[in-house]
Motif scaffolding. Sequence first.
Motif, mmCIF file in Angstrom:
data_model
loop_
_atom_site.group_PDB
_atom_site.id
_atom_site.type_symbol
_atom_site.label_atom_id
_atom_site.label_comp_id
_atom_site.label_asym_id
_atom_site.label_seq_id
_atom_site.Cartn_x
_atom_site.Cartn_y
_atom_site.Cartn_z
ATOM 1 N N LEU A 39 75.911 69.886 25.719
ATOM 2 C CA LEU A 39 77.203 70.061 25.054
ATOM 3 C C LEU A 39 77.185 71.276 24.125
ATOM 4 N N CYS A 40 76.139 71.382 23.323
ATOM 5 C CA CYS A 40 76.048 72.501 22.377
ATOM 6 C C CYS A 40 75.982 73.841 23.110
ATOM 7 N N ARG A 41 75.268 73.845 24.217
ATOM 8 C CA ARG A 41 75.162 75.088 24.992
ATOM 9 C C ARG A 41 76.517 75.482 25.571
ATOM 10 N N LYS A 42 77.275 74.516 26.050
ATOM 11 C CA LYS A 42 78.587 74.811 26.626
ATOM 12 C C LYS A 42 79.589 75.271 25.561
ATOM 13 N N VAL A 43 79.492 74.666 24.375
ATOM 14 C CA VAL A 43 80.435 75.004 23.301
ATOM 15 C C VAL A 43 79.982 76.246 22.539
ATOM 16 N N GLY A 44 78.680 76.499 22.563
ATOM 17 C CA GLY A 44 78.150 77.666 21.874
ATOM 18 C C GLY A 44 77.873 77.436 20.404
ATOM 19 N N ILE A 45 77.357 76.239 20.080
ATOM 20 C CA ILE A 45 77.017 75.925 18.692
ATOM 21 C C ILE A 45 75.603 75.357 18.644
ATOM 22 N N SER A 46 75.038 75.266 17.459
ATOM 23 C CA SER A 46 73.701 74.684 17.298
ATOM 24 C C SER A 46 73.803 73.168 17.163
ATOM 25 N N LYS A 47 72.669 72.490 17.377
ATOM 26 C CA LYS A 47 72.648 71.042 17.225
ATOM 27 C C LYS A 47 72.891 70.653 15.768
ATOM 28 N N THR A 48 72.402 71.465 14.847
ATOM 29 C CA THR A 48 72.635 71.186 13.426
ATOM 30 C C THR A 48 74.122 71.173 13.126
ATOM 31 N N PHE A 49 74.841 72.144 13.701
ATOM 32 C CA PHE A 49 76.287 72.211 13.480
ATOM 33 C C PHE A 49 76.984 71.026 14.155
ATOM 34 N N PHE A 50 76.460 70.599 15.316
ATOM 35 C CA PHE A 50 77.020 69.437 16.012
ATOM 36 C C PHE A 50 77.016 68.215 15.101
ATOM 37 N N TYR A 51 75.875 67.994 14.415
ATOM 38 C CA TYR A 51 75.737 66.801 13.582
ATOM 39 C C TYR A 51 76.585 66.856 12.308
ATOM 40 N N SER A 52 77.204 67.984 12.056
ATOM 41 C CA SER A 52 78.141 68.037 10.934
ATOM 42 C C SER A 52 79.490 67.431 11.328
ATOM 43 N N PHE A 53 79.680 67.196 12.640
ATOM 44 C CA PHE A 53 80.911 66.563 13.129
ATOM 45 C C PHE A 53 80.693 65.103 13.508
ATOM 46 N N PHE A 54 79.584 64.830 14.226
ATOM 47 C CA PHE A 54 79.330 63.501 14.755
ATOM 48 C C PHE A 54 77.875 63.125 14.484
ATOM 49 N N SER A 55 77.665 61.853 14.175
ATOM 50 C CA SER A 55 76.308 61.394 13.870
ATOM 51 C C SER A 55 75.478 61.169 15.124
ATOM 52 N N SER A 56 76.129 61.055 16.282
ATOM 53 C CA SER A 56 75.419 60.818 17.536
ATOM 54 C C SER A 56 76.309 61.187 18.712
ATOM 55 N N LYS A 57 75.706 61.245 19.882
ATOM 56 C CA LYS A 57 76.482 61.504 21.099
ATOM 57 C C LYS A 57 77.472 60.378 21.339
ATOM 58 N N GLU A 58 77.055 59.150 21.038
ATOM 59 C CA GLU A 58 77.927 57.995 21.287
ATOM 60 C C GLU A 58 79.174 58.029 20.408
ATOM 61 N N GLU A 59 79.029 58.494 19.184
ATOM 62 C CA GLU A 59 80.208 58.606 18.319
ATOM 63 C C GLU A 59 81.175 59.644 18.886
ATOM 64 N N LEU A 60 80.631 60.740 19.422
ATOM 65 C CA LEU A 60 81.486 61.734 20.071
ATOM 66 C C LEU A 60 82.220 61.129 21.263
ATOM 67 N N VAL A 61 81.528 60.284 22.022
ATOM 68 C CA VAL A 61 82.148 59.643 23.188
ATOM 69 C C VAL A 61 83.392 58.858 22.777
ATOM 70 N N LEU A 62 83.292 58.069 21.699
ATOM 71 C CA LEU A 62 84.438 57.281 21.251
ATOM 72 C C LEU A 62 85.603 58.185 20.844
ATOM 73 N N HIS A 63 85.310 59.251 20.121
ATOM 74 C CA HIS A 63 86.368 60.177 19.719
ATOM 75 C C HIS A 63 86.985 60.861 20.943
ATOM 76 N N ALA A 64 86.146 61.190 21.925
ATOM 77 C CA ALA A 64 86.646 61.855 23.128
ATOM 78 C C ALA A 64 87.554 60.932 23.934
ATOM 79 N N LEU A 65 87.164 59.659 24.047
ATOM 80 C CA LEU A 65 87.992 58.706 24.794
ATOM 81 C C LEU A 65 89.319 58.459 24.077
ATOM 82 N N ARG A 66 89.282 58.419 22.750
ATOM 83 C CA ARG A 66 90.539 58.309 21.993
ATOM 84 C C ARG A 66 91.400 59.555 22.208
ATOM 85 N N TYR A 67 90.746 60.706 22.249
ATOM 86 C CA TYR A 67 91.453 61.986 22.394
ATOM 87 C C TYR A 67 92.219 62.050 23.709
#
Length: 444
Positions: A39-67
């Motif tokens: 995901l980070c490679r596709k978006v072009g961000i670091s993993k550290t920056f990723f964790y500033s949005f979501f605490s885990s991949k699973e939390e991102l999944v819930l937000h994505a399904l809501r989206y």
Amino acid sequence: MARKAYSDEERAQVKETLMVTMIRCIADRGLIHSSIDVLCRKVGISKTFFYSFFSSKEELVLHALRYQQPKLLDYARSLMEDPGLSWRAGVETFLKNCCYGAKSGVAVLSIEEEQQVRRCLSKENFQAFRQDQVSFYGKLLSIFGLPVDSIDPRLFGNLALSMMMVAYHTICNSKRSLKAIFYMAIQDDCIRKNPFDFPINDVINDDTEPKVPLTPAQEEELLKFMQDDPVYAKYYDEVVILLETGLRISELCGLTETDLNFDLRFVNVDHQLLRSTEDGYYIETPKTDSGFRQVPMSAAAYEAFQRVLKNRRGAKAIKVDGYSNFLFLNRNGLPKVAVNYDAMFKGLAKKFNKCHKEPLPTVMTPHTMRHTFCTRMANAGMNPKALQYIMGHANIVMTLNYYAHATFQSAQAEMARLEAAKAETTVVAAETTVENTEETKAAA
């Protein structure tokens, strides 16, 4: 080099891009292969920056399904407003595109993926997401013109989730039940049309993988492979016991020392061991009286149980609903459950197939061992009622039609056996006639 400072607007844009990318990844490759690195490679961000949005991949999944929910509602609305589609065709098109998410860009979780998400989230977060789903299905029913006040949105949701996540036959059962429920709503003048009055094959293909038992040659090769393999040798006795008893995997996991009767050589089966995320370990008793049984031990099963008891060590002191001293333990000294064996069999099949010309069946699970046992016993000519008792089937039809797979070879062998028996009977009858004749002459 100094880190880039993102504005609130840029952060919102990155967050949305992460959700869109996750939806696309789930649709294209599934959740398991959608790692944070990808995901980070596709978006072009670091993993550290990723964790500033979501605490885990699973939390991102819930937000994505809501989206994606508003987009799905807009899509359903457009189908209902399309003058070229009937109401029924619109509903069918929506369900079909949701089922085949990869073709339409819809993120659809398999049942294994949903369980993975559930395990990694708090109970509160997962329940909140479930509530969002109920709300979503309620809005969907409104778009389809169905009275939400008279119909529980979860009824529709159950079918939709089934179509997205579970097996074809489960979908058919869900649809059949919902069709009957909505028919009663029509009878009560709540609705005019039954949204589930359509052939299921018009919406979803039967992609059921056939359940194939091991052949005698595969069974022999598998056990030999496990004995010699440094990784899977420790599971050898468990697989032997499954193949020699036909136990369900949860019945095997629930076995304790007191369930083994070595004097009379049988296994007492009256409970199963299971585990859930919320409640931990728990015991279930058989659903029907036929589940309570005493399964005979073959010589191979007897020896395997003896080895299990001899090698069992490091057990944690644990009691589950009054049961303790479970036989089969994980590396932490705790009782194994079905999920432990599911993962083991997948790895075993993959490694076995790499070094054997004849691969194992595509569907290779603990249940394959039970399937193999029943098929072997049936082909050997075991009395069907005796086999039904050992398997714990409530209905003989399941024993005859679902498990015992006859083949041309087995049918041919059975005909040959009957012909041989007939010929032997004829010979015996002829010899008896000759003896009687000779005795009659001698008496005269």
